[in-house]
Design a protein around this motif. Structure first.
Motif, PDB file in Angstrom:
ATOM      1  N   THR A  14      -9.184   4.170   4.406  1.00  0.00           N
ATOM      2  CA  THR A  14      -8.640   4.819   3.211  1.00  0.00           C
ATOM      3  C   THR A  14      -9.659   5.597   2.393  1.00  0.00           C
ATOM      4  N   SER A  15     -10.692   4.918   1.908  1.00  0.00           N
ATOM      5  CA  SER A  15     -11.598   5.502   0.916  1.00  0.00           C
ATOM      6  C   SER A  15     -12.513   6.569   1.485  1.00  0.00           C
ATOM      7  N   ASP A  60      -2.596   3.753   5.255  1.00  0.00           N
ATOM      8  CA  ASP A  60      -3.803   4.530   5.526  1.00  0.00           C
ATOM      9  C   ASP A  60      -3.846   4.998   6.975  1.00  0.00           C
ATOM     10  N   ASP A  61      -3.438   4.143   7.904  1.00  0.00           N
ATOM     11  CA  ASP A  61      -3.446   4.556   9.303  1.00  0.00           C
ATOM     12  C   ASP A  61      -2.262   5.452   9.643  1.00  0.00           C
ATOM     13  N   SER A  86      -3.892   8.618   8.829  1.00  0.00           N
ATOM     14  CA  SER A  86      -4.925   8.969   9.805  1.00  0.00           C
ATOM     15  C   SER A  86      -4.318   9.494  11.093  1.00  0.00           C
ATOM     16  N   ASP A 133      -9.395   2.682  -2.354  1.00  0.00           N
ATOM     17  CA  ASP A 133      -9.089   1.264  -2.517  1.00  0.00           C
ATOM     18  C   ASP A 133      -9.880   0.705  -3.693  1.00  0.00           C
ATOM     19  N   GLN A 185       0.803  -1.219   0.000  1.00  0.00           N
ATOM     20  CA  GLN A 185       0.000   0.000   0.000  1.00  0.00           C
ATOM     21  C   GLN A 185       0.839   1.274   0.000  1.00  0.00           C
ATOM     22  N   PHE A 213       0.657   4.366  -2.693  1.00  0.00           N
ATOM     23  CA  PHE A 213       0.359   5.744  -2.298  1.00  0.00           C
ATOM     24  C   PHE A 213       1.472   6.688  -2.752  1.00  0.00           C
TER      25      PHE A 213
END
Length: 354
Positions: free
Chosen positions: A161-162, A186-187, A190, A92, A72, A76
């Motif tokens: 993510t989305s 993604d985290d 975040s 995603d 991932q 990105f």
């Protein structure tokens, strides 16, 4: 409110071996009611027919084809480096946007925001709604100075993510993402992005979060191995948060890691479902029951009814025999597993309370 049609939005779709879903994701990006967008599709070395499907869109999309599977974070990084948008949505490839998603985001956008996040409608492999949104429950998504919640309780109500539209300027502060976070990019975002501006929440679902048999994180089955991964992931995020807080000169509570209900829920499930390989050797069911109840009553913002319900959950999962504990874990994390009478009861209780 932002009505500037010159605000460019980049939708970056990351894909690996999702030939059965990738068209839905691309089509949803191309069919947005807001026009000033670019669609970038990063294929992370798929071995199925994904590349042929992506190529079939011609110049409607900007394709990036990796020669090695970098996970991932690599997807990105490649997508962001190619993008030109003021706002970035990482989508995603097994999820898809609703047609008005970008238009709704643009309507609340301000140039100094860190991000806008929004709910996701949970659907099955065939795009059929499963009757709930992500995150579950009626608690609103975090908004405003979300970094304060991160430093106080270690997390905030958000979306994967989305469900995020992120300011390019904020992303530039934290990119590129290192290989250490190749599976949890993604985290990583975040956790860090709220430190670079305020967050706006949209409570209506603007995209679909698909649950299917190949999800890396979505719970279509309940197993110890999966929760072990959640816990290792949480430990990594906690260290990232501590590092960022120190970098910015913020003080954090000594018990911060034990204030997050999300982490304690995962640790309890992980311990009960796979005690031999649980990633936190010092954990015991009794200690997690105590920590969970303490977090609920001291730090959470849940109403009285939910505090009682979640207190019972910790006691049930922590102290009852494994078959009963596993039922409670399944019903809690995967609402589509709940028997109809439980769904009906919860609906009636919510109606009476409200």
């Amino acid at each position: 409110m932002n009505n500037n049609p010159h605000t460019k939005v980049s939708i970056i779709i990351n894909n690996y071996n999702y030939e059965r879903f990738i068209s839905d994701a691309i089509d949803s990006a191309l069919s947005q009611t807001y026009q000033n967008i670019e669609v970038i599709v990063v294929d992370d070395c798929s071995t199925d027919n994904s590349r042929e499907i992506i190529t079939g869109y011609g110049d409607k999309v900007i394709p990036i084809f990796h020669h090695e599977n970098g996970k991932q974070a690599a997807a990105f990084n490649s997508g962001f480096a190619k993008s030109k948008g003021d706002i970035i949505i990482f989508l995603d490839s097994d999820d898809y946007l609703f047609s008005n998603a970008v238009e709704r985001i643009i309507a609340v956008w301000k140039p100094d925001l860190a991000k806008v996040h929004y709910r996701l409608q949970v659907v099955d492999s065939f795009k059929q709604p499963l009757g709930y949104s992500y995150p579950q429950g009626s608690k609103p998504l975090a908004s405003g100075e979300v970094w304060r919640a991160l430093l106080e309780v270690g997390g905030y109500p958000g979306t994967p993510t989305s469900g995020n539209a992120i300011n390019r300027k904020a992303l530039a502060e934290v990119f590129p993402i290192s290989d250490e976070y190749k599976l949890t990019a993604d985290d990583y975002l975040s956790t860090l992005i709220p430190f670079y501006g305020e967050v706006v929440a949209i409570e209506e679902p603007l995209a679909a979060y698909r649950i299917h048999t190949s999800n890396q994180w979505a719970l279509n089955t309940v197993s110890g191995d999966r929760f072990h991964r959640f816990v290792r992931h949480d430990l990594q995020n906690y260290q990232l948060l501590v590092h960022k807080a120190k970098e910015l000169g913020y003080e954090i509570p000594r018990d911060l890691e034990e204030r997050s209900l999300g982490r304690l829920w995962s640790r309890m499930a992980s311990l009960r479902l796979g005690p031999q390989t649980h990633p936190v050797p010092s954990d015991s069911p009794i200690s997690l029951v105590y920590k969970g109840i303490r977090s609920l009553w001291k730090y959470s913002e849940f109403n009285l009814q939910k505090r009682f319900i979640y207190t019972l959950w910790f006691i049930w999962v922590g102290l009852l025999p494994l078959p009963l504990a596993k039922l409670a874990i399944s019903w809690f994390y995967a609402p589509h597993f709940r028997p109809k009478f439980i769904k009906w009861t919860l609906t009636r209780v919510r109606a009476i309370v409200s």
